[in-house]
Write an enzyme that holds these catalytic residues in place. Structure first.
Site, short mmCIF file in Angstrom:
data_model
loop_
_atom_site.label_atom_id
_atom_site.label_comp_id
_atom_site.label_asym_id
_atom_site.label_seq_id
_atom_site.Cartn_x
_atom_site.Cartn_y
_atom_site.Cartn_z
N ARG A 223 -38.71 19.18 54.93
CA ARG A 223 -38.93 18.55 56.21
C ARG A 223 -41.16 18.65 56.06
NH1 ARG A 223 -34.58 19.49 59.60
NH2 ARG A 223 -33.29 21.39 58.91
N ARG B 47 -27.09 23.45 67.08
CA ARG B 47 -28.09 23.98 68.96
C ARG B 47 -27.41 22.88 69.67
NH1 ARG B 47 -32.46 23.63 64.24
NH2 ARG B 47 -31.49 21.98 63.78
N ASP C 34 -30.88 12.35 62.53
CA ASP C 34 -31.36 11.53 63.06
C ASP C 34 -33.43 11.55 63.16
OD1 ASP C 34 -31.50 14.00 64.22
OD2 ASP C 34 -31.02 13.63 66.40
N GLY D 50 -31.81 19.24 56.85
CA GLY D 50 -31.14 19.95 56.59
C GLY D 50 -29.74 19.28 55.36
P1 ATP Z 1 -30.77 17.60 60.20
O1 ATP Z 1 -29.81 16.79 61.19
O2 ATP Z 1 -30.04 17.64 59.07
O3 ATP Z 1 -31.79 18.52 60.98
P2 ATP Z 1 -32.89 15.27 60.06
O4 ATP Z 1 -32.53 14.10 59.12
O5 ATP Z 1 -33.29 15.47 61.92
O6 ATP Z 1 -31.56 16.53 60.14
P3 ATP Z 1 -35.59 16.85 60.65
O7 ATP Z 1 -36.17 18.16 60.14
O8 ATP Z 1 -35.44 15.92 62.06
O9 ATP Z 1 -34.25 16.33 60.44
O10 ATP Z 1 -36.16 15.26 60.11
C1 ATP Z 1 -36.15 15.27 58.90
C2 ATP Z 1 -37.82 14.83 58.70
O11 ATP Z 1 -38.30 13.12 58.90
C3 ATP Z 1 -38.94 15.29 59.58
O12 ATP Z 1 -39.80 16.70 58.10
C4 ATP Z 1 -40.55 14.50 59.28
O13 ATP Z 1 -40.99 14.28 58.39
C5 ATP Z 1 -39.71 13.05 59.31
N1 ATP Z 1 -39.62 12.70 60.80
C6 ATP Z 1 -38.74 13.19 61.80
N2 ATP Z 1 -39.36 12.80 63.22
C7 ATP Z 1 -40.00 11.94 63.03
C8 ATP Z 1 -40.55 10.80 63.92
N3 ATP Z 1 -41.03 11.00 64.85
N4 ATP Z 1 -42.12 10.42 63.03
C9 ATP Z 1 -42.60 10.40 61.22
N5 ATP Z 1 -41.61 10.40 60.83
C10 ATP Z 1 -40.10 11.86 61.07
#
Ligand code: ATP
Length: 323
Positions: A72, A172, A103, A11
């Protein structure tokens, strides 16, 4: 280390641009070549990688969103996707990465390092402030100020029409946004995922307020509250108090945008520099953060697995201040 690349992922959050600027400029300051990757892991896989100069980040410190775009990317969760990303990075000779995200982004970076050995340092870029290893995330201060600004406007109309407003804010899994919105916005009730606030408690608080001649109320609802969304909660309360004149406002993505606050620009600049310096010191798979005013590097594994618990005395403040 000669060439590093920066990307934003997950995000978007106000202050990401200030962080990109700090990363690019501190890399150049330290004699590194720096590249930008568009659309997070998606751009890494597709090879959307380009060289950045000091001028590439001119006039962006004050802009919300991220000039590198964010996305994403499901493909990065597969070995084939990550192999493709690695091949592209190697083509450009990139030997270090800075990831701005949450994360999920750090989970991906951790796996990528284990498989391919490209060191990554993370900057916490999310409005949610729910990352272990930093007191504040980049974007959080701006988001709560944006929300409080909106709540102030809602209060004017709530007061004029003597209504109850249920205002839904982001969160959330946590009340990190809802709590300061409730305290700073002068709300009577806050409903967050971490604590149970029953519908009968809401009804009781409203009735007590009316008996004390209060005529308008603001109820802040974090989107992940166990009683449901603001729409659902308002309907449940309306069932108990049919004469209640209620309205629902969902602040939604308004909270994500806008010019970053002074605090977010400072934090983003400080952490951006810390990411580059961390890479130069040989660190990998850590997130730069500020804890008790000190710069700390926390292993990704901790930021991913440990919970940053909300201070329980915060909800109590709302009970005291809305008497
Ligand atoms: P926010 O907290 O704003 O949602 P975020 O970094 O947690 O940010 P996510 O959509 O959960 O956002 O993760 C971003 C990207 O990281 C995902 O679209 C994916 O490409 C990668 N990612 C997340 N989890 C994994 C995983 N287990 N293995 C590989 N890549 C991952």
């Amino acid at each position: 280390m000669n060439k590093i690349a920066v990307f934003s992922s997950g995000g978007d959050a106000p202050g990401m641009n200030a962080c990109i600027r700090a990363i690019v400029r501190s890399a150049i300051y330290n004699g590194l070549e720096v590249y930008g990757i568009r659309r997070g892991y998606s751009g890494m896989i597709k090879g959307e990688i380009f060289k950045m100069e000091s001028s590439s980040v001119s006039n962006i410190i004050q802009r919300g969103g991220t000039i590198l775009k964010s996305a994403r990317c499901k493909e990065f969760t597969t070995k084939e996707g990550r192999q493709q990303a690695y091949d592209n990075l190697k083509k450009f000779g990139i030997d270090g990465l800075v990831a701005i995200g949450g994360d999920g982004t750090f989970t991906g970076a951790n796996i990528f390092y284990e498989e391919f050995g490209i060191p990554t340092i993370g900057a916490p870029g999310t409005i949610d402030n729910d990352l272990y290893g930093t007191d504040y995330t980049i974007g959080y201060d701006t988001a709560i100020n944006t929300a409080i600004n909106a709540i102030d406007k809602i209060r004017d109309t709530a007061d004029s029409h003597e209504r109850v407003f249920f205002v839904e804010v982001m969160g959330r899994d946590s009340g990190y946004i809802a709590i300061p919105c409730a305290v700073g916005g002068g709300a009577e009730i806050v409903m967050i995922p971490e604590t149970k606030t029953t519908i009968s408690k809401v009804v009781e608080t409203l009735r007590t307020g009316w008996s004390r001649s209060k005529t308008s109320f603001i109820v802040i609802v974090a989107e992940g509250d166990e009683e449901g969304t603001a729409v659902e909660i308002a309907a449940k309360v309306q069932k108990e108090i049919p004469q209640m004149d209620a309205r629902v406002t969902i602040l939604g993505h308004v909270q994500r945008g806008g010019a970053p606050s002074a605090a977010d620009r400072m934090l983003a600049s400080q952490l951006g520099i810390a990411c580059v310096e961390g890479l130069l010191q040989g660190q990998a798979c850590v997130m730069a953060g500020i804890v008790n005013s000190q710069l700390v590097y926390t292993p990704f594994i901790d930021t991913i697995s440990k919970v940053k618990a909300i201070n329980p005395t915060m909800s109590r403040m709302i009970d005291i201040l809305s008497v």
